[in-house]
Design a protein around this motif. Structure first.
Motif, PDB file in Angstrom:
ATOM      1  N   UNK A 283      31.412   2.881 -15.546  1.00  0.00           N
ATOM      2  CA  UNK A 283      32.750   2.857 -14.958  1.00  0.00           C
ATOM      3  C   UNK A 283      33.818   2.871 -16.047  1.00  0.00           C
ATOM      4  N   UNK A 284      33.588   2.142 -17.141  1.00  0.00           N
ATOM      5  CA  UNK A 284      34.527   2.164 -18.261  1.00  0.00           C
ATOM      6  C   UNK A 284      34.582   3.557 -18.883  1.00  0.00           C
ATOM      7  N   UNK A 285      33.435   4.182 -19.003  1.00  0.00           N
ATOM      8  CA  UNK A 285      33.382   5.531 -19.559  1.00  0.00           C
ATOM      9  C   UNK A 285      34.128   6.503 -18.641  1.00  0.00           C
TER      10      UNK A 285
ATOM     11  N   UNK B 130      25.093  -3.988 -15.285  1.00  0.00           N
ATOM     12  CA  UNK B 130      25.706  -3.811 -16.597  1.00  0.00           C
ATOM     13  C   UNK B 130      25.854  -2.328 -16.934  1.00  0.00           C
ATOM     14  N   UNK B 131      24.828  -1.540 -16.606  1.00  0.00           N
ATOM     15  CA  UNK B 131      24.921  -0.097 -16.818  1.00  0.00           C
ATOM     16  C   UNK B 131      26.055   0.502 -15.991  1.00  0.00           C
TER      17      UNK B 131
ATOM     18  N   UNK C  35       7.314 -13.805  -9.571  1.00  0.00           N
ATOM     19  CA  UNK C  35       7.405 -12.864 -10.686  1.00  0.00           C
ATOM     20  C   UNK C  35       8.077 -11.572 -10.225  1.00  0.00           C
ATOM     21  N   UNK C  36       7.716 -11.094  -9.043  1.00  0.00           N
ATOM     22  CA  UNK C  36       8.315  -9.868  -8.509  1.00  0.00           C
ATOM     23  C   UNK C  36       9.804 -10.049  -8.277  1.00  0.00           C
ATOM     24  N   UNK C  37      10.189 -11.146  -7.678  1.00  0.00           N
ATOM     25  CA  UNK C  37      11.606 -11.404  -7.416  1.00  0.00           C
ATOM     26  C   UNK C  37      12.371 -11.539  -8.733  1.00  0.00           C
ATOM     27  N   UNK C  38      11.799 -12.210  -9.702  1.00  0.00           N
ATOM     28  CA  UNK C  38      12.453 -12.364 -11.002  1.00  0.00           C
ATOM     29  C   UNK C  38      12.644 -11.010 -11.674  1.00  0.00           C
ATOM     30  N   UNK C  39      11.607 -10.169 -11.645  1.00  0.00           N
ATOM     31  CA  UNK C  39      11.693  -8.845 -12.267  1.00  0.00           C
ATOM     32  C   UNK C  39      12.752  -7.992 -11.567  1.00  0.00           C
ATOM     33  N   UNK C  40      12.814  -8.075 -10.249  1.00  0.00           N
ATOM     34  CA  UNK C  40      13.810  -7.304  -9.516  1.00  0.00           C
ATOM     35  C   UNK C  40      15.216  -7.811  -9.816  1.00  0.00           C
ATOM     36  N   UNK C  41      15.379  -9.099  -9.930  1.00  0.00           N
ATOM     37  CA  UNK C  41      16.701  -9.659 -10.254  1.00  0.00           C
ATOM     38  C   UNK C  41      17.125  -9.221 -11.653  1.00  0.00           C
ATOM     39  N   UNK C  42      16.200  -9.228 -12.591  1.00  0.00           N
ATOM     40  CA  UNK C  42      16.504  -8.785 -13.954  1.00  0.00           C
ATOM     41  C   UNK C  42      16.877  -7.314 -13.960  1.00  0.00           C
ATOM     42  N   UNK C  43      16.134  -6.507 -13.227  1.00  0.00           N
ATOM     43  CA  UNK C  43      16.423  -5.076 -13.139  1.00  0.00           C
ATOM     44  C   UNK C  43      17.788  -4.840 -12.502  1.00  0.00           C
ATOM     45  N   UNK C  44      18.099  -5.604 -11.467  1.00  0.00           N
ATOM     46  CA  UNK C  44      19.390  -5.482 -10.796  1.00  0.00           C
ATOM     47  C   UNK C  44      20.531  -5.844 -11.739  1.00  0.00           C
ATOM     48  N   UNK C  45      20.346  -6.871 -12.540  1.00  0.00           N
ATOM     49  CA  UNK C  45      21.370  -7.274 -13.509  1.00  0.00           C
ATOM     50  C   UNK C  45      21.580  -6.176 -14.556  1.00  0.00           C
ATOM     51  N   UNK C  46      20.479  -5.577 -15.016  1.00  0.00           N
ATOM     52  CA  UNK C  46      20.591  -4.475 -15.975  1.00  0.00           C
ATOM     53  C   UNK C  46      21.341  -3.296 -15.360  1.00  0.00           C
TER      54      UNK C  46
END
Length: 126
Positions: free
Chosen positions: A74-76, A68-69, A54-65
């Protein structure tokens, strides 16, 4: 014709039988204790593994977010750099007297002394 053969079979010593039963009971208790310890260990490992997943999944999701940010920012930044370049060009243009005179003629219909202004209709092909 049945002979008394049962007389040859002797009963085992009761103390030996009791000792053997105690040994068997002790083995059963040891097995039961071992099974309980292994079950508890398996449950602990399962809980820790689940928490780790669960911790690894949450960290991977946070990293993906965050990625994207970062791409959006960078586009801005690229847009802001382009706008900054345009604004610098405007500064250079507004410091040029010929450019200012051109803008005044085009937007405000100003003329130089002795100059005549003619407004022609827009050429549209009909």
């Amino acid at each position: 014709m049945v002979s008394n053969q049962t007389s040859r079979v002797r009963e085992m010593d009761k103390a030996y039988i009791q000792q053997r039963e105690q040994e068997l009971e002790l083995e059963r208790r040891k097995r039961r204790g071992l099974f309980r310890r292994l079950s508890a260990l398996a449950i602990i490992i399962l809980v820790l593994g689940t928490m780790g997943f669960v911790t690894i999944y949450a960290q991977a999701q946070s990293l993906e977010d965050k990625k994207q940010d970062k791409l959006a920012l960078e586009q801005q930044i690229e847009q802001l750099k382009a706008e900054e370049k345009r604004l610098h060009q405007d500064i250079v243009n507004y410091n040029d007297l010929d450019y200012i005179a051109e803008i005044a003629r085009r937007d405000y219909y100003l003329t130089k002394p002795g100059e005549t202004l003619f407004k022609l209709p827009d050429s549209q092909s009909n």
